[in-house]
Design an enzyme around this catalytic site. Structure first.
Site, PDB file in Angstrom:
ATOM      1  CB  VAL A 153      -0.921   0.018   1.238  1.00 18.81           C
ATOM      2  CG1 VAL A 153      -1.721   1.320   1.281  1.00 18.81           C
ATOM      3  CG2 VAL A 153      -1.841  -1.184   1.230  1.00 18.81           C
ATOM      4  CE1 TYR A 162      -4.065   0.259   5.255  1.00 17.37           C
ATOM      5  CE2 TYR A 162      -2.264   0.455   6.824  1.00 17.37           C
ATOM      6  CZ  TYR A 162      -2.718   0.374   5.516  1.00 17.37           C
ATOM      7  OH  TYR A 162      -1.827   0.411   4.483  1.00 17.37           O
ATOM      8  CG  PHE A 210       1.827 -10.252   4.945  1.00 14.58           C
ATOM      9  CD1 PHE A 210       0.820  -9.410   4.477  1.00 14.58           C
ATOM     10  CD2 PHE A 210       1.618 -10.900   6.162  1.00 14.58           C
ATOM     11  CE1 PHE A 210      -0.359  -9.218   5.185  1.00 14.58           C
ATOM     12  CE2 PHE A 210       0.439 -10.715   6.889  1.00 14.58           C
ATOM     13  CZ  PHE A 210      -0.547  -9.887   6.396  1.00 14.58           C
TER      14      PHE A 210
HETATM   15  C1  LIG Z   1      -0.148   6.306   4.013  1.00 12.60           C
HETATM   16  C2  LIG Z   1      -0.454   6.730   2.562  1.00 12.60           C
HETATM   17  C3  LIG Z   1      -0.704   5.441   1.745  1.00 12.60           C
HETATM   18  C4  LIG Z   1      -1.702   7.616   2.594  1.00 12.60           C
HETATM   19  O1  LIG Z   1      -2.102   7.876   1.257  1.00 12.60           O
HETATM   20  P1  LIG Z   1      -3.000   9.168   0.896  1.00 12.60           P
HETATM   21  O2  LIG Z   1      -3.482   8.964  -0.493  1.00 12.60           O
HETATM   22  O3  LIG Z   1      -2.278  10.387   1.232  1.00 12.60           O
HETATM   23  O4  LIG Z   1      -4.222   8.977   1.914  1.00 12.60           O
HETATM   24  P2  LIG Z   1      -5.645   9.692   1.792  1.00 12.60           P
HETATM   25  O5  LIG Z   1      -5.482  11.000   1.093  1.00 12.60           O
HETATM   26  O6  LIG Z   1      -6.643   8.755   1.230  1.00 12.60           O
HETATM   27  O7  LIG Z   1      -5.924   9.945   3.333  1.00 12.60           O
HETATM   28  C5  LIG Z   1      -6.969   9.323   4.003  1.00 12.60           C
HETATM   29  C6  LIG Z   1      -6.938   9.743   5.451  1.00 12.60           C
HETATM   30  O8  LIG Z   1      -5.873   9.058   6.107  1.00 12.60           O
HETATM   31  C7  LIG Z   1      -5.052  10.007   6.779  1.00 12.60           C
HETATM   32  N1  LIG Z   1      -3.680   9.525   6.707  1.00 12.60           N
HETATM   33  C8  LIG Z   1      -2.963   9.330   5.616  1.00 12.60           C
HETATM   34  N2  LIG Z   1      -1.735   8.863   5.932  1.00 12.60           N
HETATM   35  C9  LIG Z   1      -1.694   8.792   7.263  1.00 12.60           C
HETATM   36  C10 LIG Z   1      -0.707   8.401   8.193  1.00 12.60           C
HETATM   37  N3  LIG Z   1       0.513   8.009   7.785  1.00 12.60           N
HETATM   38  N4  LIG Z   1      -1.003   8.430   9.497  1.00 12.60           N
HETATM   39  C11 LIG Z   1      -2.218   8.826   9.907  1.00 12.60           C
HETATM   40  N5  LIG Z   1      -3.208   9.213   9.068  1.00 12.60           N
HETATM   41  C12 LIG Z   1      -2.941   9.195   7.759  1.00 12.60           C
HETATM   42  C13 LIG Z   1      -5.234  11.290   6.024  1.00 12.60           C
HETATM   43  O9  LIG Z   1      -4.905  12.402   6.795  1.00 12.60           O
HETATM   44  C14 LIG Z   1      -6.696  11.230   5.666  1.00 12.60           C
HETATM   45  O10 LIG Z   1      -7.449  11.618   6.793  1.00 12.60           O
HETATM   46  P3  LIG Z   1      -8.798  12.490   6.659  1.00 12.60           P
HETATM   47  O11 LIG Z   1      -9.709  11.694   5.773  1.00 12.60           O
HETATM   48  O12 LIG Z   1      -9.276  12.615   8.056  1.00 12.60           O
HETATM   49  O13 LIG Z   1      -8.366  13.761   6.021  1.00 12.60           O
HETATM   50  C15 LIG Z   1       0.712   7.520   1.936  1.00 12.60           C
HETATM   51  O14 LIG Z   1       0.948   8.677   2.703  1.00 12.60           O
HETATM   52  C16 LIG Z   1       1.988   6.718   1.843  1.00 12.60           C
HETATM   53  O15 LIG Z   1       2.250   6.085   0.819  1.00 12.60           O
HETATM   54  N6  LIG Z   1       2.827   6.704   2.908  1.00 12.60           N
HETATM   55  C17 LIG Z   1       4.116   6.032   2.922  1.00 12.60           C
HETATM   56  C18 LIG Z   1       3.984   4.505   2.736  1.00 12.60           C
HETATM   57  C19 LIG Z   1       3.073   3.884   3.755  1.00 12.60           C
HETATM   58  O16 LIG Z   1       3.199   4.159   4.955  1.00 12.60           O
HETATM   59  N7  LIG Z   1       2.154   3.024   3.282  1.00 12.60           N
HETATM   60  C20 LIG Z   1       1.257   2.270   4.131  1.00 12.60           C
HETATM   61  C21 LIG Z   1       1.812   0.911   4.227  1.00 12.60           C
HETATM   62  S1  LIG Z   1       1.058  -0.097   5.455  1.00 12.60           S
END
Ligand SMILES: CC(C)(COP(=O)(O)OP(=O)(O)OC[C@H]1O[C@@H](n2cnc3c(N)ncnc32)[C@H](O)[C@@H]1OP(=O)(O)O)[C@@H](O)C(=O)NCCC(=O)NCCS
Length: 422
Positions: free
Chosen positions: A83, A124, A422
């Site tokens: 993700v 999540y 994983f």
């Molecule tokens: C985490 C990640 C996938 C979020 O993607 P994104 O497209 O920016 O997420 P969205 O715009 O759909 O955000 C959805 C919500 O989650 C929140 N959110 C996103 N990333 C977050 C994080 N790391 N911690 C807490 N909240 C988070 C956002 O603030 C948003 O909240 P809201 O709806 O209250 O405004 C992205 O920042 C990323 O790739 N991070 C680095 C890799 C990673 O950690 N991946 C997850 C692997 S388990």
């Protein structure tokens, strides 16, 4: 949002672009092409999802088809992974669209449960996942790992038909069959453990240079008797001497699996007394690791506990009926689920004495317990107590006595553990 960044599975030709998202999002320092080939071994193209901006892949997610140990049985589980969203596309709802689409796909059939490891715990919960297992990290310094091996251990082994444990050093990868023999017996003993096929063994025992991070090559010891292997430890050592010329190497345990207390004690006793090693570290250990109770001073393990598997219930009726329960249960649960409406509403959960053969059906009877689907996911593997969640306001008792009864029925011994990210 979905319209702005259309989502679909990727083809093999698109895999480099898909993988590049993770590579950027996770700030990877490993060689991209080599990691990509490594990831491809277990990748399931038809279960991948990519969000596109034109031809550019800007968001990624995938699912693995797993069998997981859940209380009392094995069950199909979707392992959510890969993700990520490109840094320049974050906070535009792309993760949200990917998660919504994945949940919709999963709800069309297949696994009743999804699970993942979170890079950060804040991500999540909003998608209905709850923390279902915890794990521990230990670091034991030289001279602090004295063990109080109970005298009864050897006698118990003899009574159980086991001989004294011998340890043998092997190369891990050629010994895969021996390791797998131990692992396969360990899986049904503990919720959270995943069945491994050859591809996953290849993944777990891979020891490429880029993964070593300053450590020497992967090493392995097998604990056995004349009946065969009873445990193993896969580990690596970063050799070092400090400025005063004292040995200060670090031994890192990558995986330690033991089928009985004697094998567990023998493996730990060996690793914790290795020459030239200043510290032994082990991450991803179960929170109830026997090591803690074998050590003369458990505080010396310097245990740090963190969230492990996050579980999402996709199909309540199937998920609750397939697992076993610690005692009989007869309760009506009111579930809220804003993303999968088929889960929402009241469910009558019943299991007889012994906790097997459960049924879970829709009902219009008054609810005994009310909770969000994330709390049910958290409690699913038997480690997170519903009583604990209720004290945090994450489950409510509507009829006296029912929450405690459900909490006890859903709990499980041993607590869940997943030794493989994983
Ligand atoms: C985490 C990640 C996938 C979020 O993607 P994104 O497209 O920016 O997420 P969205 O715009 O759909 O955000 C959805 C919500 O989650 C929140 N959110 C996103 N990333 C977050 C994080 N790391 N911690 C807490 N909240 C988070 C956002 O603030 C948003 O909240 P809201 O709806 O209250 O405004 C992205 O920042 C990323 O790739 N991070 C680095 C890799 C990673 O950690 N991946 C997850 C692997 S388990």
């Amino acid at each position: 949002m979905t319209d702005a960044y259309p989502i679909r599975p990727v083809t093999e030709a698109e895999f480099p672009g898909f993988h590049a998202v993770d590579f950027e999002a996770f700030n990877s320092r490993w060689p991209e092409d080599q990691v990509r080939e490594f990831e491809k071994v277990t990748f399931e193209f038809d279960r991948s999802l990519a969000a596109f901006d034109g031809s550019l892949i800007v968001g990624s997610a995938c699912a693995y088809t797993f069998q997981m140990s859940v209380p009392g049985t094995l069950a199909p589980v979707a392992g959510v992974s890969a993700v990520g969203v490109l840094p320049s596309y974050r906070r535009r709802g792309i993760l949200t669209s990917l998660m919504h689409r994945q949940l919709a796909d999963l709800s069309e059939g297949g696994e009743a449960v999804a699970a993942l490891f979170a890079s950060e715990p804040g991500i999540y919960g909003r998608f209905g996942y709850g923390v279902s297992s915890m794990h521990s990290r230990f670091s034991v310094r030289r001279g602090e790992g004295r063990m109080m091996i109970p005298a009864a251990l050897e006698a118990a082994a003899e009574q159980g038909g086991l001989g004294p444990v011998r340890l043998r050093s092997v190369a891990a990868e050629p010994a895969t069959a021996e390791l797998a023999k131990v692992y396969e017996q360990a899986v049904p003993q503990r919720p959270g453990m995943l069945v491994r096929d050859d591809r996953w063994w290849q993944n777990v025992l891979a020891d490429p240079d880029w993964y070593r991070g300053g450590n020497g090559p992967q090493r392995c010891i097998v604990a056995e008797d004349s009946g065969g292997p009873r445990g193993y430890a896969v580990y690596c050592v970063s050799p070092d001497w400090d400025t005063e010329g004292l040995p200060s190497g670090t031994l890192t345990v990558r995986e330690l699996m033991a089928l009985d207390p004697q094998a567990s004690a023998a493996l730990w006793a060996d690793l914790l007394t290795r020459d030239l090693v200043g510290e032994v570290t082990a991450r991803l250990r179960p929170v109830d690791d026997p090591l803690l109770y074998l050590l003369a001073d458990m505080r010396r393990a310097r245990a740090r506990v963190s969230d492990g598997l996050w579980v999402r219930i996709i199909d309540i009726a199937a998920a609750l009926a397939q697992r076993h329960y610690a005692r009989e249960v007869d309760v009506v649960i009111e579930v809220t689920d804003g993303l999968l409406p088929a889960n929402a509403g009241r469910w009558h959960l019943q299991a007889g004495a012994g906790g097997a053969g459960a049924s879970c059906e829709r009902t219009s009877a008054p609810a005994d317990v009310a909770l969000p689907v994330a709390s049910l996911g958290a409690a699913y593997l038997g480690g997170t107590r519903l009583g604990t969640l209720a004290r945090a306001g994450l489950a409510a008792e509507l009829r006296p006595g029912t929450l405690a009864a459900l909490s006890t029925a859903m709990s499980w011994d041993p607590v869940p553990w997943s030794p493989m990210i994983f």
